[in-house]
Design a protein around this motif. Structure first.
Motif, PDB file in Angstrom:
ATOM      1  N   CYS A 133     -20.845  13.257  17.892  1.00 14.48           N
ATOM      2  CA  CYS A 133     -19.453  13.677  17.689  1.00 14.48           C
ATOM      3  C   CYS A 133     -18.651  12.500  17.145  1.00 14.48           C
ATOM      4  O   CYS A 133     -17.797  12.676  16.261  1.00 14.48           O
ATOM      5  CB  CYS A 133     -18.894  14.186  19.018  1.00 14.48           C
ATOM      6  N   LYS A 149     -22.968  23.013  19.319  1.00 12.34           N
ATOM      7  CA  LYS A 149     -22.081  22.346  20.279  1.00 12.34           C
ATOM      8  C   LYS A 149     -21.654  20.977  19.770  1.00 12.34           C
ATOM      9  O   LYS A 149     -22.468  20.243  19.197  1.00 12.34           O
ATOM     10  CB  LYS A 149     -22.818  22.142  21.613  1.00 12.34           C
ATOM     11  N   GLY A 151     -18.856  17.572  20.976  1.00 11.32           N
ATOM     12  CA  GLY A 151     -17.867  17.037  21.911  1.00 11.32           C
ATOM     13  C   GLY A 151     -18.324  15.706  22.470  1.00 11.32           C
ATOM     14  O   GLY A 151     -19.439  15.252  22.214  1.00 11.32           O
ATOM     15  N   ASN A 153     -19.387  14.386  25.617  1.00 10.66           N
ATOM     16  CA  ASN A 153     -19.845  14.891  26.923  1.00 10.66           C
ATOM     17  C   ASN A 153     -20.265  13.793  27.891  1.00 10.66           C
ATOM     18  O   ASN A 153     -20.890  14.059  28.916  1.00 10.66           O
ATOM     19  CB  ASN A 153     -21.029  15.858  26.702  1.00 10.66           C
ATOM     20  N   MET A 169     -10.990  10.747  19.122  1.00 14.61           N
ATOM     21  CA  MET A 169     -10.742  12.138  19.503  1.00 14.61           C
ATOM     22  C   MET A 169      -9.241  12.416  19.602  1.00 14.61           C
ATOM     23  O   MET A 169      -8.752  13.427  19.103  1.00 14.61           O
ATOM     24  CB  MET A 169     -11.451  12.454  20.813  1.00 14.61           C
ATOM     25  N   ALA A 181     -10.575  17.157  27.546  1.00 13.72           N
ATOM     26  CA  ALA A 181     -11.963  17.248  27.063  1.00 13.72           C
ATOM     27  C   ALA A 181     -12.788  16.055  27.540  1.00 13.72           C
ATOM     28  O   ALA A 181     -13.959  16.191  27.907  1.00 13.72           O
ATOM     29  CB  ALA A 181     -11.976  17.328  25.539  1.00 13.72           C
ATOM     30  N   THR A 186     -16.356  17.879  27.903  1.00 15.82           N
ATOM     31  CA  THR A 186     -16.557  19.221  27.334  1.00 15.82           C
ATOM     32  C   THR A 186     -17.365  19.200  26.043  1.00 15.82           C
ATOM     33  O   THR A 186     -17.074  18.418  25.135  1.00 15.82           O
ATOM     34  CB  THR A 186     -15.183  19.883  27.018  1.00 15.82           C
ATOM     35  N   LEU A 187     -18.351  20.079  26.003  1.00 15.95           N
ATOM     36  CA  LEU A 187     -19.022  20.358  24.730  1.00 15.95           C
ATOM     37  C   LEU A 187     -18.458  21.683  24.237  1.00 15.95           C
ATOM     38  O   LEU A 187     -18.580  22.706  24.921  1.00 15.95           O
ATOM     39  CB  LEU A 187     -20.533  20.465  24.922  1.00 15.95           C
ATOM     40  N   PHE A 188     -17.808  21.661  23.093  1.00 13.74           N
ATOM     41  CA  PHE A 188     -17.199  22.861  22.523  1.00 13.74           C
ATOM     42  C   PHE A 188     -18.201  23.570  21.627  1.00 13.74           C
ATOM     43  O   PHE A 188     -19.013  22.923  20.949  1.00 13.74           O
ATOM     44  CB  PHE A 188     -15.980  22.486  21.665  1.00 13.74           C
ATOM     45  N   ALA A 193     -14.316  24.531  18.697  1.00 11.01           N
ATOM     46  CA  ALA A 193     -13.928  23.272  18.043  1.00 11.01           C
ATOM     47  C   ALA A 193     -13.012  23.543  16.845  1.00 11.01           C
ATOM     48  O   ALA A 193     -12.078  22.791  16.584  1.00 11.01           O
ATOM     49  CB  ALA A 193     -15.177  22.511  17.609  1.00 11.01           C
ATOM     50  N   LEU A 198     -10.893  20.217  16.265  1.00 14.69           N
ATOM     51  CA  LEU A 198     -11.906  19.152  16.300  1.00 14.69           C
ATOM     52  C   LEU A 198     -12.769  19.214  15.037  1.00 14.69           C
ATOM     53  O   LEU A 198     -13.244  18.202  14.534  1.00 14.69           O
ATOM     54  CB  LEU A 198     -12.765  19.286  17.568  1.00 14.69           C
TER      55      LEU A 198
END
Ligand SMILES: CCCCCCCCC/C=C/C(=O)SCCNC(=O)CCNC(=O)[C@H](O)C(C)(C)COP(=O)(O)OP(=O)(O)OC[C@H]1O[C@@H](n2cnc3c(N)ncnc32)[C@H](O)[C@@H]1OP(=O)(O)O
Length: 277
Positions: A133, A149, A151, A153, A169, A181, A186-188, A193, A198
């Protein structure tokens, strides 16, 4: 520029040159007509960012400074993953010297990518957790395939996203959303996202992903490059300088943190869970 690309796709001769890399951990192609570079991460199965991959990326970014590079699309050769983030094995029971060298190369690579004067697009063709990410967020524009996914995390692994990951971020989704997040790790989904900004665009599939990446690039190449890059760097300089002015402290935080027994325990459990999958 749009017309130029149409000509190229309609068969007018376009020369795409493989950019000689000392390793096959990244595939780099430069279109000699447009100057657009595609850098494809190529460390199967999941492009985990170990020292060697980061070094290959860094070397390429340095080399591009002396090429007629007008823009770069960052993507991956893996069918399912853009990048699984930092290679957990670099943080699991390393020596201090190894950990220090690894972290220094991560910092080097991020600084080059985040400050690249030319337009950068992440064509996110798969999962993109944590350091993956970060790479995507370091580009100017993000396009992602559905149902994957993305984010930061780290919290869920019992580790902490460093300040500069967090800053990236915040700069994209704002402080409140980023705080939530990051605390939750959080994994979006790609779709979530896109909703929170994002990522900038959702693609329907991989072909659409690359088309959209080239469309963005075409728009950018129509802008005066110096004005464009001056604005970009103006927006990014505080975030960049925050790390550049505290690299040693940042490295010390990293080393002190990962050598804690509790952190090593968490990493061990996480690695085992990944292997058992
Ligand atoms: C105060 C401040 C202080 C600072 C203190 C510290 C700061 C640290 C900041 C950390 C940043 C990070 O990026 S930490 C990294 C976080 N990354 C993650 O949580 C992602 C973990 N991986 C996944 O979730 C998945 O692998 C995913 C990417 C979705 C792909 O799923 P797939 O089903 O396609 O593939 P898998 O079967 O899971 O994985 C294939 C193989 O790759 C391995 N693998 C997967 N991810 C890996 C990884 N990141 N590193 C190493 N190896 C990995 C698996 O173990 C498998 O190995 P074999 O079984 O042997 O084949």
């Amino acid at each position: 520029m749009f017309v130029l690309r149409q000509c190229l796709t309609l068969g007018t001769k376009s020369s795409v040159r493989n950019f000689a890399a000392a390793t096959n951990l990244v595939n780099v192609k430069i279109n000699e007509d447009t100057g657009v570079v595609i850098m494809e991460l190529n460390k199967p199965p999941v492009n985990s960012l170990n020292y060697e991959l980061l070094e290959a990326m860094h070397r390429t970014l340095v080399k591009l400074e002396n090429e007629r590079c007008s823009g770069m699309i960052l993507t991956s050769s893996s069918p399912n993953t853009f990048s699984a983030g930092l290679d957990l094995l670099e943080m699991y029971k390393p020596t201090v010297d190894k950990a220090r060298k690894f972290w220094g190369m991560l910092q080097n690579t991020w600084i080059k990518l985040y400050s690249a004067p030319y337009p950068t697009v992440a064509a996110i063709n798969g999962h993109s957790p944590a350091g993956g990410c970060l790479l995507a967020m370091s580009c100017e524009y993000r396009i992602m395939v559905p149902k994957k996914k993305i984010g930061l995390n780290e919290t869920q692994l019992g580790i902490v996203a460093p300040q500069w990951f967090q800053d990236c971020m915040k700069n994209i989704i704002g402080s409140r959303q980023a705080e939530k997040a990051l605390i939750a790790g959080t994994l979006f989904s790609s779709e979530e996202a896109a909703k929170i900004g994002l990522i900038d665009e959702l693609a329907t599939d991989k072909e659409d992903l690359m088309k959209k990446a080239h469309d963005f690039m075409d728009e950018q190449l129509g802008l005066p490059p110096l004005a464009r890059s001056t604005v970009k760097i103006g927006f990014r300089k505080d975030t960049l300088n925050r790390l550049i002015n505290s690299r040693e402290v940042d490295t010390k935080y990293f080393i002190d943190f990962i050598f804690q027994p509790k952190v090593q325990e968490s990493l061990e459990m996480y690695l085992q869970a990944l292997k058992k999958k």
